[in-house]
Write a protein that holds these residues in place. Structure first.
Motif, PDB file in Angstrom:
ATOM      1  N   ALA A 130       0.839  -1.206   0.000  1.00 47.27           N
ATOM      2  CA  ALA A 130       0.000   0.000   0.000  1.00 47.27           C
ATOM      3  C   ALA A 130       0.873   1.255   0.000  1.00 47.27           C
ATOM      4  CB  ALA A 130      -0.933  -0.006   1.207  1.00 47.27           C
ATOM      5  N   ALA A 131       1.938   1.234   0.785  1.00 46.27           N
ATOM      6  CA  ALA A 131       2.846   2.384   0.826  1.00 46.27           C
ATOM      7  C   ALA A 131       3.507   2.599  -0.538  1.00 46.27           C
ATOM      8  CB  ALA A 131       3.902   2.183   1.904  1.00 46.27           C
ATOM      9  N   GLN A 132       3.838   1.510  -1.216  1.00 45.51           N
ATOM     10  CA  GLN A 132       4.449   1.628  -2.535  1.00 45.51           C
ATOM     11  C   GLN A 132       3.460   2.233  -3.537  1.00 45.51           C
ATOM     12  OE1 GLN A 132       5.910  -2.058  -4.175  1.00 45.51           O
ATOM     13  NE2 GLN A 132       7.350  -0.988  -5.488  1.00 45.51           N
ATOM     14  N   LEU A 133       2.212   1.820  -3.479  1.00 44.34           N
ATOM     15  CA  LEU A 133       1.203   2.403  -4.365  1.00 44.34           C
ATOM     16  C   LEU A 133       1.012   3.892  -4.073  1.00 44.34           C
ATOM     17  CD1 LEU A 133      -1.454  -0.443  -4.478  1.00 44.34           C
ATOM     18  CD2 LEU A 133       0.059   0.301  -6.317  1.00 44.34           C
ATOM     19  N   ILE A 134       0.980   4.245  -2.803  1.00 42.96           N
ATOM     20  CA  ILE A 134       0.876   5.656  -2.438  1.00 42.96           C
ATOM     21  C   ILE A 134       2.108   6.412  -2.937  1.00 42.96           C
ATOM     22  CG2 ILE A 134       0.862   7.261  -0.471  1.00 42.96           C
ATOM     23  CD1 ILE A 134      -0.845   5.078   0.995  1.00 42.96           C
ATOM     24  N   GLY A 135       3.274   5.763  -2.859  1.00 42.92           N
ATOM     25  CA  GLY A 135       4.498   6.378  -3.370  1.00 42.92           C
ATOM     26  C   GLY A 135       4.432   6.634  -4.868  1.00 42.92           C
ATOM     27  N   PHE A 136       3.861   5.692  -5.623  1.00 41.61           N
ATOM     28  CA  PHE A 136       3.690   5.914  -7.062  1.00 41.61           C
ATOM     29  C   PHE A 136       2.802   7.136  -7.309  1.00 41.61           C
ATOM     30  CE2 PHE A 136       4.405   1.163  -7.895  1.00 41.61           C
ATOM     31  CZ  PHE A 136       5.740   1.370  -8.217  1.00 41.61           C
ATOM     32  N   LEU A 137       1.711   7.228  -6.560  1.00 41.90           N
ATOM     33  CA  LEU A 137       0.793   8.350  -6.699  1.00 41.90           C
ATOM     34  C   LEU A 137       1.494   9.667  -6.343  1.00 41.90           C
ATOM     35  CD1 LEU A 137      -2.142   9.397  -7.115  1.00 41.90           C
ATOM     36  CD2 LEU A 137      -2.439   9.076  -4.655  1.00 41.90           C
ATOM     37  N   LEU A 138       2.198   9.685  -5.218  1.00 45.00           N
ATOM     38  CA  LEU A 138       2.898  10.899  -4.794  1.00 45.00           C
ATOM     39  C   LEU A 138       4.028  11.261  -5.758  1.00 45.00           C
ATOM     40  CD1 LEU A 138       3.052  10.401  -0.928  1.00 45.00           C
ATOM     41  CD2 LEU A 138       1.567  11.928  -2.229  1.00 45.00           C
ATOM     42  N   GLY A 139       4.711  10.252  -6.281  1.00 39.03           N
ATOM     43  CA  GLY A 139       5.776  10.513  -7.256  1.00 39.03           C
ATOM     44  C   GLY A 139       5.243  11.197  -8.496  1.00 39.03           C
ATOM     45  N   GLY A 140       4.100  10.712  -8.972  1.00 36.22           N
ATOM     46  CA  GLY A 140       3.482  11.362 -10.127  1.00 36.22           C
ATOM     47  C   GLY A 140       3.054  12.777  -9.812  1.00 36.22           C
ATOM     48  N   ALA A 141       2.475  12.971  -8.637  1.00 35.33           N
ATOM     49  CA  ALA A 141       2.039  14.313  -8.241  1.00 35.33           C
ATOM     50  C   ALA A 141       3.238  15.245  -8.062  1.00 35.33           C
ATOM     51  CB  ALA A 141       1.222  14.241  -6.958  1.00 35.33           C
ATOM     52  N   MET A 142       4.294  14.733  -7.457  1.00 37.28           N
ATOM     53  CA  MET A 142       5.488  15.561  -7.236  1.00 37.28           C
ATOM     54  C   MET A 142       6.111  15.983  -8.565  1.00 37.28           C
ATOM     55  SD  MET A 142       7.270  13.639  -4.015  1.00 37.28           S
ATOM     56  CE  MET A 142       8.587  14.806  -3.712  1.00 37.28           C
ATOM     57  N   SER A 143       6.110  15.069  -9.553  1.00 33.44           N
ATOM     58  CA  SER A 143       6.698  15.414 -10.855  1.00 33.44           C
ATOM     59  C   SER A 143       5.898  16.502 -11.549  1.00 33.44           C
ATOM     60  CB  SER A 143       6.802  14.175 -11.733  1.00 33.44           C
ATOM     61  OG  SER A 143       5.518  13.739 -12.149  1.00 33.44           O
ATOM     62  N   ALA A 144       4.619  16.649 -11.202  1.00 28.52           N
ATOM     63  CA  ALA A 144       3.784  17.670 -11.829  1.00 28.52           C
ATOM     64  C   ALA A 144       3.962  19.045 -11.181  1.00 28.52           C
ATOM     65  CB  ALA A 144       2.319  17.255 -11.758  1.00 28.52           C
ATOM     66  N   VAL A 145       4.356  19.075  -9.905  1.00 31.38           N
ATOM     67  CA  VAL A 145       4.388  20.359  -9.205  1.00 31.38           C
ATOM     68  C   VAL A 145       5.792  20.844  -8.854  1.00 31.38           C
ATOM     69  CG1 VAL A 145       2.079  20.066  -8.252  1.00 31.38           C
ATOM     70  CG2 VAL A 145       4.049  19.295  -6.937  1.00 31.38           C
ATOM     71  N   MET A 146       6.804  20.009  -8.980  1.00 35.62           N
ATOM     72  CA  MET A 146       8.153  20.461  -8.638  1.00 35.62           C
ATOM     73  C   MET A 146       9.183  19.843  -9.559  1.00 35.62           C
ATOM     74  SD  MET A 146       9.157  18.448  -5.064  1.00 35.62           S
ATOM     75  CE  MET A 146       7.951  19.253  -4.084  1.00 35.62           C
ATOM     76  N   ASP A 147      10.338  20.448  -9.572  1.00 37.38           N
ATOM     77  CA  ASP A 147      11.458  19.950 -10.347  1.00 37.38           C
ATOM     78  C   ASP A 147      11.832  18.551  -9.848  1.00 37.38           C
ATOM     79  OD1 ASP A 147      13.779  20.397 -12.204  1.00 37.38           O
ATOM     80  OD2 ASP A 147      14.886  20.153 -10.309  1.00 37.38           O
ATOM     81  N   VAL A 148      12.205  17.672 -10.751  1.00 38.27           N
ATOM     82  CA  VAL A 148      12.496  16.281 -10.390  1.00 38.27           C
ATOM     83  C   VAL A 148      13.661  16.191  -9.412  1.00 38.27           C
ATOM     84  CG1 VAL A 148      13.200  14.037 -11.309  1.00 38.27           C
ATOM     85  CG2 VAL A 148      11.569  15.426 -12.569  1.00 38.27           C
ATOM     86  N   GLN A 149      14.694  16.966  -9.631  1.00 36.29           N
ATOM     87  CA  GLN A 149      15.840  16.918  -8.721  1.00 36.29           C
ATOM     88  C   GLN A 149      15.455  17.408  -7.334  1.00 36.29           C
ATOM     89  OE1 GLN A 149      18.503  19.002 -11.582  1.00 36.29           O
ATOM     90  NE2 GLN A 149      19.967  17.394 -11.003  1.00 36.29           N
ATOM     91  N   VAL A 150      14.645  18.428  -7.261  1.00 37.82           N
ATOM     92  CA  VAL A 150      14.173  18.928  -5.966  1.00 37.82           C
ATOM     93  C   VAL A 150      13.318  17.863  -5.284  1.00 37.82           C
ATOM     94  CG1 VAL A 150      12.731  20.676  -4.847  1.00 37.82           C
ATOM     95  CG2 VAL A 150      14.301  21.332  -6.673  1.00 37.82           C
TER      96      VAL A 150
END
Length: 188
Positions: A123-143
């Motif tokens: 479940a944590a990994q699935l949430i991580g996939f979701l958050l990773g996608g969201a993070m890539s939309a709102v911030m620089d990947v390196q950040v």
């Protein structure tokens, strides 16, 4: 990080699919080596609280690797050793967690305990996939990589007081060998 690593390797460093595959394979190779190292280390650990320390060290190591991947590297090939090291720390976490369940849960309940642990990890990994996608939309990947690394280290720092307290409690409840000899001599 799996979602973000594609963008990091392919877009930030403009690397080929082959380089991305090499980098991802290095994490897996690091996990193979790390599992052997973790098994050798765990053989020497006789107290459960030591396993908790091992998990925290490995989590901090993964956090540092994530932070390092977010730093501006002069070549994408520096991600190869970072992923090898990250995989070793990841294997250390996984091995320590598995051994903790095996040591602390009675044999008749281990299947249920492992299912509960791995269900939460999935479940944590699935949430991580979701958050990773969201993070890539709102911030620089390196950040985003640096943020995830710092969050991992913050989790370790937040857990340290509880582990230190458990270490003190366990030390206080166990009697030293010299004290045991004195007690045995007094009883005789």
């Amino acid at each position: 990080m799996n979602v973000l690593s594609v963008f990091l390797v392919r877009e930030v460093y403009d690397a080929t699919e082959s380089v991305y595959g090499l980098i991802k394979a290095c994490w897996t190779a690091g996990m193979l080596v790390g599992a052997w190292i973790a098994a050798a280390v765990i053989r020497r650990l006789d107290r459960d609280v030591q396993l908790a320390w091992m998990v925290m060290v490995c989590l901090a190591g993964v956090g540092l690797v994530c932070f390092g991947q977010g730093m501006p590297l002069f070549t994408v090939l520096l991600m190869v050793p970072l992923n090898l090291i990250g995989g070793m720390f990841n294997a250390g976490e996984n091995t320590a967690l598995g051994i903790t369940v095996a040591r602390r849960v009675p044999e008749a309940f281990r299947g249920r305990a492992n299912a509960a642990v791995h269900g939460r990890l999935s479940a944590a990994q699935l949430i991580g996939f979701l958050l990773g996608g969201a993070m890539s939309a709102v911030m620089d990947v390196q950040v985003a990589f640096m943020a995830v690394g710092l969050i991992s280290i913050a989790i370790v720092l937040a857990c340290l007081p509880a582990i230190r307290r458990a270490t003190r409690d366990e030390s206080a409840s166990t009697t030293s060998p010299a004290a045991k000899r004195e007690l045995a001599g007094a009883a005789a």
